[in-house]
Scaffold this motif. Sequence first.
Motif, mmCIF file in Angstrom:
data_model
loop_
_atom_site.group_PDB
_atom_site.id
_atom_site.type_symbol
_atom_site.label_atom_id
_atom_site.label_comp_id
_atom_site.label_asym_id
_atom_site.label_seq_id
_atom_site.Cartn_x
_atom_site.Cartn_y
_atom_site.Cartn_z
ATOM 1 N N LYS A 45 52.540 41.334 41.736
ATOM 2 C CA LYS A 45 51.600 41.263 42.858
ATOM 3 C C LYS A 45 50.491 40.253 42.578
ATOM 4 O O LYS A 45 50.188 39.392 43.398
ATOM 5 C CB LYS A 45 50.985 42.650 43.116
ATOM 6 C CG LYS A 45 52.023 43.742 43.319
ATOM 7 C CD LYS A 45 51.392 45.076 43.641
ATOM 8 C CE LYS A 45 50.551 45.662 42.516
ATOM 9 N NZ LYS A 45 51.307 46.051 41.327
ATOM 10 N N THR A 46 49.853 40.378 41.401
ATOM 11 C CA THR A 46 48.785 39.446 41.050
ATOM 12 C C THR A 46 49.317 38.026 40.988
ATOM 13 O O THR A 46 48.690 37.083 41.490
ATOM 14 C CB THR A 46 48.162 39.849 39.702
ATOM 15 O OG1 THR A 46 47.613 41.162 39.822
ATOM 16 C CG2 THR A 46 47.067 38.885 39.293
ATOM 17 N N THR A 47 50.497 37.875 40.391
ATOM 18 C CA THR A 47 51.094 36.550 40.283
ATOM 19 C C THR A 47 51.310 35.941 41.666
ATOM 20 O O THR A 47 51.078 34.747 41.878
ATOM 21 C CB THR A 47 52.421 36.635 39.513
ATOM 22 O OG1 THR A 47 52.213 37.417 38.334
ATOM 23 C CG2 THR A 47 52.910 35.258 39.132
ATOM 24 N N PHE B 267 39.257 39.432 42.642
ATOM 25 C CA PHE B 267 40.133 39.523 41.484
ATOM 26 C C PHE B 267 40.249 40.965 41.004
ATOM 27 O O PHE B 267 39.315 41.749 41.113
ATOM 28 C CB PHE B 267 39.593 38.657 40.346
ATOM 29 C CG PHE B 267 39.766 37.193 40.590
ATOM 30 C CD1 PHE B 267 40.810 36.501 39.993
ATOM 31 C CD2 PHE B 267 38.901 36.505 41.422
ATOM 32 C CE1 PHE B 267 40.983 35.154 40.229
ATOM 33 C CE2 PHE B 267 39.065 35.154 41.662
ATOM 34 C CZ PHE B 267 40.109 34.473 41.057
ATOM 35 N N GLN B 268 41.416 41.272 40.454
ATOM 36 C CA GLN B 268 41.647 42.610 39.929
ATOM 37 C C GLN B 268 40.605 42.956 38.865
ATOM 38 O O GLN B 268 40.159 44.083 38.753
ATOM 39 C CB GLN B 268 43.057 42.671 39.331
ATOM 40 C CG GLN B 268 43.522 44.059 39.011
ATOM 41 C CD GLN B 268 45.014 44.102 38.709
ATOM 42 O OE1 GLN B 268 45.697 43.083 38.662
ATOM 43 N NE2 GLN B 268 45.524 45.289 38.508
ATOM 44 N N SER B 269 40.204 41.937 38.088
ATOM 45 C CA SER B 269 39.205 42.164 37.040
ATOM 46 C C SER B 269 37.799 41.805 37.529
ATOM 47 O O SER B 269 36.911 41.633 36.718
ATOM 48 C CB SER B 269 39.553 41.317 35.832
ATOM 49 O OG SER B 269 39.533 39.955 36.196
ATOM 50 N N MET C 231 43.088 39.933 48.315
ATOM 51 C CA MET C 231 42.415 41.020 47.606
ATOM 52 C C MET C 231 43.375 41.689 46.644
ATOM 53 O O MET C 231 44.408 42.214 47.046
ATOM 54 C CB MET C 231 41.893 42.042 48.602
ATOM 55 C CG MET C 231 41.008 41.410 49.650
ATOM 56 S SD MET C 231 39.981 42.607 50.427
ATOM 57 C CE MET C 231 38.884 41.521 51.324
ATOM 58 N N ASP C 232 43.005 41.659 45.370
ATOM 59 C CA ASP C 232 43.878 42.216 44.340
ATOM 60 C C ASP C 232 43.355 43.591 43.918
ATOM 61 O O ASP C 232 42.445 43.689 43.111
ATOM 62 C CB ASP C 232 43.919 41.265 43.140
ATOM 63 C CG ASP C 232 45.103 41.551 42.246
ATOM 64 O OD1 ASP C 232 45.759 42.594 42.452
ATOM 65 O OD2 ASP C 232 45.371 40.742 41.341
ATOM 66 N N GLU C 233 43.935 44.618 44.479
ATOM 67 C CA GLU C 233 43.567 46.008 44.176
ATOM 68 C C GLU C 233 42.051 46.206 44.163
ATOM 69 O O GLU C 233 41.482 46.633 43.161
ATOM 70 C CB GLU C 233 44.158 46.430 42.822
ATOM 71 C CG GLU C 233 45.621 46.067 42.702
ATOM 72 C CD GLU C 233 46.338 46.861 41.620
ATOM 73 O OE1 GLU C 233 45.765 47.837 41.114
ATOM 74 O OE2 GLU C 233 47.482 46.501 41.319
ATOM 75 N N PRO C 234 41.395 45.909 45.295
ATOM 76 C CA PRO C 234 39.927 45.946 45.270
ATOM 77 C C PRO C 234 39.351 47.353 45.220
ATOM 78 O O PRO C 234 38.178 47.506 44.960
ATOM 79 C CB PRO C 234 39.531 45.252 46.569
ATOM 80 C CG PRO C 234 40.695 45.466 47.468
ATOM 81 C CD PRO C 234 41.910 45.488 46.603
HETATM 82 MG MG LIG Z 1 47.840 42.870 39.174
#
Ligand SMILES: [Mg+2]
Lengths: 303, 358
Positions: B42-44, B81-83, B157-160
């Motif tokens: 997903k992030t990729t 970002f997820q992070s 949006m990555d797992e916000p």
């Molecule tokens: Mg991810």
Amino acid sequence: MAVSVDEAVSTGPARDHTPPARRLGGRGRSVLEVTLLTVLAVVMLFPVLWMIETSIKENRDVYAIPAKLFDFKVTLAHYKDVFVDPDGGRSALSVSFLNSVVVAGVSTVLATVLGVPAAWAYSRFAVKAKKDQLFFILSTRFMPPVVVVIPIFLMYRQVGLIDNKLGLILIYAAFNVPFTIWMMKGFVDEVPAEYEDAAMLDGYTRLQAFRRFTLPLLMPGIAATAVFALIFSWNEFVFATFLTSSDSVRTAPPAIAGLIGGTTTDWGLVAAASVVFALPVLVFAYLVRKHLIAGVTLGAVRR
Amino acid sequence: MGTVAAHGLRKSFGKVQALDGVTLDVPDGSFFVVLGPSGAGKTTTLRAIAGLDKLDAGSVHLDGRDATGDTPAARDLAMVFQSYALYPRHTVYENIASPLRARRCSSSEIAAAVEQMSSLLHIERLLQRRPAQLSGGEMQRVALARALVRRPRAFLMDEPLTNLDLKLRVEMRTELTRIHRSLGATFVYVTNDQVEALSMADQVAILKEGKVQQVGTPTEVYERPANQWVAGFVGSPPISLLACRAEGDRLVGAAGWTLPRPHWTTAEDGQGLLLGLRAEDLSVEQRGNASLSGELYGLEPLGDRTVVDVRVGTEILKVKARPTVTGTPGERLLVTVDLDRAHLFDAGTGLSLSEAGR
Ligand SMILES: [Mg+2]
Ligand SMILES: Nc1ncnc2c1ncn2[C@@H]1O[C@H](COP(=O)(O)OP(=O)(O)OP(=O)(O)O)[C@@H](O)[C@H]1O
């Protein structure tokens, strides 16, 4: 001169031995430990002490037998001799100190300016055969300078860089760039690449992202790396001896070494020059000690 | 305008094939959710759309224009970002202002926009703090604010919401859907939480091991899973799968049970099958048009309902029941099945064998 070069190194370890002992507490220390620490302290610190003492003794006391440890006359004449010629002009030694400042300073700046972006590139981008390249860069540090001094001498003679400050600056930068790349790659690796990613999505270019968001986080690392590069250039003796000859170009290490020998040696002058030579590095390292420690523990600074 | 189209994205990290031909078509203004388990890619996928990573193959079109070679800045997207990736040296205010500063907005514009975003996300009190002085949930809201402060082509949006506590997460879900509706902007939203996906999405793409398994509305994905894996991944408690074969007008289970053969399947006689039954289509309280017998294996009280585990042969059926249901393990039970809502999958390929128009 051997005294002065060793001195900058030797005070460090000697000091480092005290805190752990203190942490154990007075009672916890064994007799053996105390004995060993004392012996170590004496061996490490005595030459430094002797150098400082000699630099402020009158000549009569310097040569006195038996040596006078305490009851000697204090004088600053040797320090004056370091900077002022007997005729009244600038002394050759003071010129060599100035040369050292220029050569060490410029070569360090050069190495940092070249090495930091290179380290960033190695850390961030997919470079072909990255590991091999990095190993090759590091391998240039495996050999001692003496090994290459003759070929470099011959090459420099061809291009007219012998007895030239630029020659020394280039060779010191060349030695410090690999070191800078290696140190800084570690520091850059510690800074998440996502800060730059986020900045690029904000609308900055990759270089702007590096300059605005990564570079400030690297400052402690850069300070630590630059101090080490500066110390290397400041202390370097072999190249300086082989590649320079005239008083106007020489750096301090060979100049101080040149005071020894001949018919008589003015030990007071040698000692005073050594103290003056050792001082800047100590003071500088002391001033940036926060950065040095922060540089080693960058992770704690980051978030 | 804000369409995002990714075609045939491929990306490998050494031996790991992170993306294996991912194709997504995100319509303008839609809330498009990419749902998948950890490590699905997903992030990729998001990073590929944003232009942060070099692809092995594939193209990205934004607003119909090929943007595959464009820099991230030129793509005009915003990403959470997820992070979080909040700038550690900058205050919350400066973090949120950063996208506007990069685009040289005036400081009065910036002040107004930051104020609006911070009141929307309830972070006014935090503006002068640095990221290190924030909790995980606060960081996440700052990251959202930094993305939402601008009007880009699309939001990535990555797992916000993953780091928020349940109450705040539910609140923010509603809030984000509201923001999406009021902006009318395109959202590409990554999550591994199927509840989030089903409740927020206009369309869901389900990703597994770098391959898109199914794209559809939440209802389509839930009611007509394309394969056994999607059926198992979407829905809670997970769908129960029973091994069986079709024989004449009957389905014969590996455990010995029989059920009438559903009319809506393309399954052939003798073909190895998996019968998929959702907990809400099963009952231990007499309902439905067919039944299976088994024994009570366990009870999972969940407050508003109880999930009854029933053992049929060696397989476990999860059955939804009223919270008042009781029983002792080992007790014989009759489970009634709503076969019209069941699913059949090929046991080998996992593909759905339900007829399209059902
Ligand atoms: Mg991810
Ligand atoms: N920089 C990288 N180097 C090596 N492998 C990577 C890298 N980034 C991702 N991967 C691998 O690619 C696969 C997909 O990773 P990705 O981060 O896209 O997963 P994800 O769906 O976002 O998972 P999560 O929900 O845990 O965030 C994983 O197997 C991961 O290990």
